[in-house]
Design a protein around this motif. Sequence first.
Motif, PDB file in Angstrom:
ATOM      1  N   LEU A  20       7.576  10.374  -5.449  1.00 51.98           N
ATOM      2  CA  LEU A  20       7.900   8.968  -5.248  1.00 51.98           C
ATOM      3  C   LEU A  20       7.701   8.144  -6.513  1.00 51.98           C
ATOM      4  N   LEU A  21       6.608   8.406  -7.236  1.00 51.19           N
ATOM      5  CA  LEU A  21       6.227   7.534  -8.348  1.00 51.19           C
ATOM      6  C   LEU A  21       6.256   8.201  -9.720  1.00 51.19           C
ATOM      7  N   GLY A  22       6.408   9.506  -9.762  1.00 48.50           N
ATOM      8  CA  GLY A  22       6.522  10.181 -11.039  1.00 48.50           C
ATOM      9  C   GLY A  22       5.253  10.836 -11.516  1.00 48.50           C
ATOM     10  N   ASP A  23       4.113  10.280 -11.206  1.00 53.19           N
ATOM     11  CA  ASP A  23       2.847  10.930 -11.536  1.00 53.19           C
ATOM     12  C   ASP A  23       1.801  10.536 -10.505  1.00 53.19           C
ATOM     13  N   VAL A  24       0.692  11.252 -10.559  1.00 56.40           N
ATOM     14  CA  VAL A  24      -0.340  11.084  -9.532  1.00 56.40           C
ATOM     15  C   VAL A  24      -1.665  10.712 -10.178  1.00 56.40           C
ATOM     16  N   THR A  25      -2.259   9.661  -9.648  1.00 55.88           N
ATOM     17  CA  THR A  25      -3.659   9.347  -9.918  1.00 55.88           C
ATOM     18  C   THR A  25      -4.300   9.153  -8.553  1.00 55.88           C
ATOM     19  N   GLU A  26      -5.607   9.185  -8.497  1.00 55.58           N
ATOM     20  CA  GLU A  26      -6.279   8.954  -7.211  1.00 55.58           C
ATOM     21  C   GLU A  26      -5.935   7.569  -6.669  1.00 55.58           C
ATOM     22  N   ASP A  27      -5.872   6.583  -7.548  1.00 57.55           N
ATOM     23  CA  ASP A  27      -5.547   5.222  -7.125  1.00 57.55           C
ATOM     24  C   ASP A  27      -4.145   5.155  -6.520  1.00 57.55           C
ATOM     25  N   GLU A  58      -5.189 -12.378   4.487  1.00 58.49           N
ATOM     26  CA  GLU A  58      -5.437 -11.932   3.109  1.00 58.49           C
ATOM     27  C   GLU A  58      -5.085 -10.455   2.957  1.00 58.49           C
ATOM     28  N   ALA A  59      -5.314  -9.670   3.977  1.00 59.89           N
ATOM     29  CA  ALA A  59      -4.940  -8.256   3.948  1.00 59.89           C
ATOM     30  C   ALA A  59      -3.423  -8.108   3.996  1.00 59.89           C
ATOM     31  N   LYS A  60      -2.773  -8.969   4.764  1.00 56.25           N
ATOM     32  CA  LYS A  60      -1.306  -8.961   4.816  1.00 56.25           C
ATOM     33  C   LYS A  60      -0.742  -9.192   3.422  1.00 56.25           C
ATOM     34  N   GLU A  61      -1.289 -10.137   2.695  1.00 54.96           N
ATOM     35  CA  GLU A  61      -0.825 -10.415   1.330  1.00 54.96           C
ATOM     36  C   GLU A  61      -1.098  -9.227   0.407  1.00 54.96           C
ATOM     37  N   ALA A  62      -2.240  -8.604   0.571  1.00 55.80           N
ATOM     38  CA  ALA A  62      -2.578  -7.442  -0.245  1.00 55.80           C
ATOM     39  C   ALA A  62      -1.611  -6.289   0.021  1.00 55.80           C
ATOM     40  N   ILE A  63      -1.263  -6.086   1.274  1.00 55.33           N
ATOM     41  CA  ILE A  63      -0.298  -5.044   1.629  1.00 55.33           C
ATOM     42  C   ILE A  63       1.068  -5.371   1.044  1.00 55.33           C
ATOM     43  N   LYS A  64       1.467  -6.626   1.113  1.00 50.30           N
ATOM     44  CA  LYS A  64       2.755  -7.024   0.533  1.00 50.30           C
ATOM     45  C   LYS A  64       2.779  -6.735  -0.963  1.00 50.30           C
ATOM     46  N   GLU A  65       1.699  -7.027  -1.646  1.00 48.24           N
ATOM     47  CA  GLU A  65       1.610  -6.747  -3.084  1.00 48.24           C
ATOM     48  C   GLU A  65       1.654  -5.240  -3.336  1.00 48.24           C
ATOM     49  N   LEU A  66       0.950  -4.478  -2.531  1.00 48.91           N
ATOM     50  CA  LEU A  66       0.940  -3.026  -2.666  1.00 48.91           C
ATOM     51  C   LEU A  66       2.339  -2.461  -2.459  1.00 48.91           C
ATOM     52  N   ILE A  67       3.054  -2.924  -1.444  1.00 48.56           N
ATOM     53  CA  ILE A  67       4.410  -2.466  -1.172  1.00 48.56           C
ATOM     54  C   ILE A  67       5.323  -2.804  -2.345  1.00 48.56           C
ATOM     55  N   HIS A  68       5.171  -4.001  -2.884  1.00 46.29           N
ATOM     56  CA  HIS A  68       5.977  -4.416  -4.034  1.00 46.29           C
ATOM     57  C   HIS A  68       5.679  -3.525  -5.241  1.00 46.29           C
ATOM     58  N   GLU A  69       4.414  -3.222  -5.475  1.00 47.48           N
ATOM     59  CA  GLU A  69       4.024  -2.367  -6.597  1.00 47.48           C
ATOM     60  C   GLU A  69       4.622  -0.968  -6.457  1.00 47.48           C
ATOM     61  N   ILE A  70       4.532  -0.390  -5.273  1.00 49.56           N
ATOM     62  CA  ILE A  70       5.086   0.943  -5.041  1.00 49.56           C
ATOM     63  C   ILE A  70       6.597   0.927  -5.243  1.00 49.56           C
ATOM     64  N   LYS A  71       7.253  -0.105  -4.748  1.00 51.78           N
ATOM     65  CA  LYS A  71       8.706  -0.220  -4.913  1.00 51.78           C
ATOM     66  C   LYS A  71       9.066  -0.284  -6.399  1.00 51.78           C
ATOM     67  N   GLU A  72       8.346  -1.074  -7.168  1.00 53.32           N
ATOM     68  CA  GLU A  72       8.619  -1.181  -8.603  1.00 53.32           C
ATOM     69  C   GLU A  72       8.382   0.147  -9.317  1.00 53.32           C
ATOM     70  N   LEU A  73       7.270   0.806  -9.009  1.00 54.88           N
ATOM     71  CA  LEU A  73       6.972   2.091  -9.639  1.00 54.88           C
ATOM     72  C   LEU A  73       8.023   3.135  -9.282  1.00 54.88           C
ATOM     73  N   ASN A  74       8.501   3.109  -8.053  1.00 53.82           N
ATOM     74  CA  ASN A  74       9.545   4.040  -7.626  1.00 53.82           C
ATOM     75  C   ASN A  74      10.852   3.758  -8.368  1.00 53.82           C
ATOM     76  N   GLU A  75      11.192   2.488  -8.522  1.00 57.96           N
ATOM     77  CA  GLU A  75      12.425   2.141  -9.245  1.00 57.96           C
ATOM     78  C   GLU A  75      12.338   2.576 -10.705  1.00 57.96           C
ATOM     79  N   ILE A  76      11.194   2.392 -11.324  1.00 59.28           N
ATOM     80  CA  ILE A  76      10.997   2.839 -12.711  1.00 59.28           C
ATOM     81  C   ILE A  76      11.146   4.352 -12.791  1.00 59.28           C
ATOM     82  N   HIS A  77      10.513   5.052 -11.875  1.00 62.67           N
ATOM     83  CA  HIS A  77      10.582   6.516 -11.858  1.00 62.67           C
ATOM     84  C   HIS A  77      12.019   6.985 -11.679  1.00 62.67           C
ATOM     85  N   ARG A  78      12.735   6.395 -10.746  1.00 60.54           N
ATOM     86  CA  ARG A  78      14.138   6.784 -10.499  1.00 60.54           C
ATOM     87  C   ARG A  78      15.007   6.502 -11.714  1.00 60.54           C
TER      88      ARG A  78
END
Length: 82
Positions: A20-27, A58-78
């Motif tokens: 999905l993201l191109g590389d793996v870290t624990e984070d 506040e957790a909803k906002e954190a999840i939204k940010e996390l989803i956005h980050e994953i989407k961006e990392l996936n687009e970069i990887h692709r």
Amino acid sequence: MDQKLAEQLDGLVEKYTELLLGDVTEDRKEKVKAWVIYTYIAKSMPPLVKHWNERYPEAKEAIKELIHEIKELNEIHRSQQK
């Protein structure tokens, strides 16, 4: 859950994160786990997620940010694979 199954599931998440993201870290692996869990629950029990979002804005906002980050990392990887 037995140790063998836990290790095998961890390997599955690790490979999924890599694909999905191109590389793996624990984070990144932990972020992908959270994203997968939230997405699955949102699709299978939308009222539960709606309630959770309302109770923990506040957790909803954190999840939204996390989803956005994953989407961006996936687009970069692709884009790097083309």
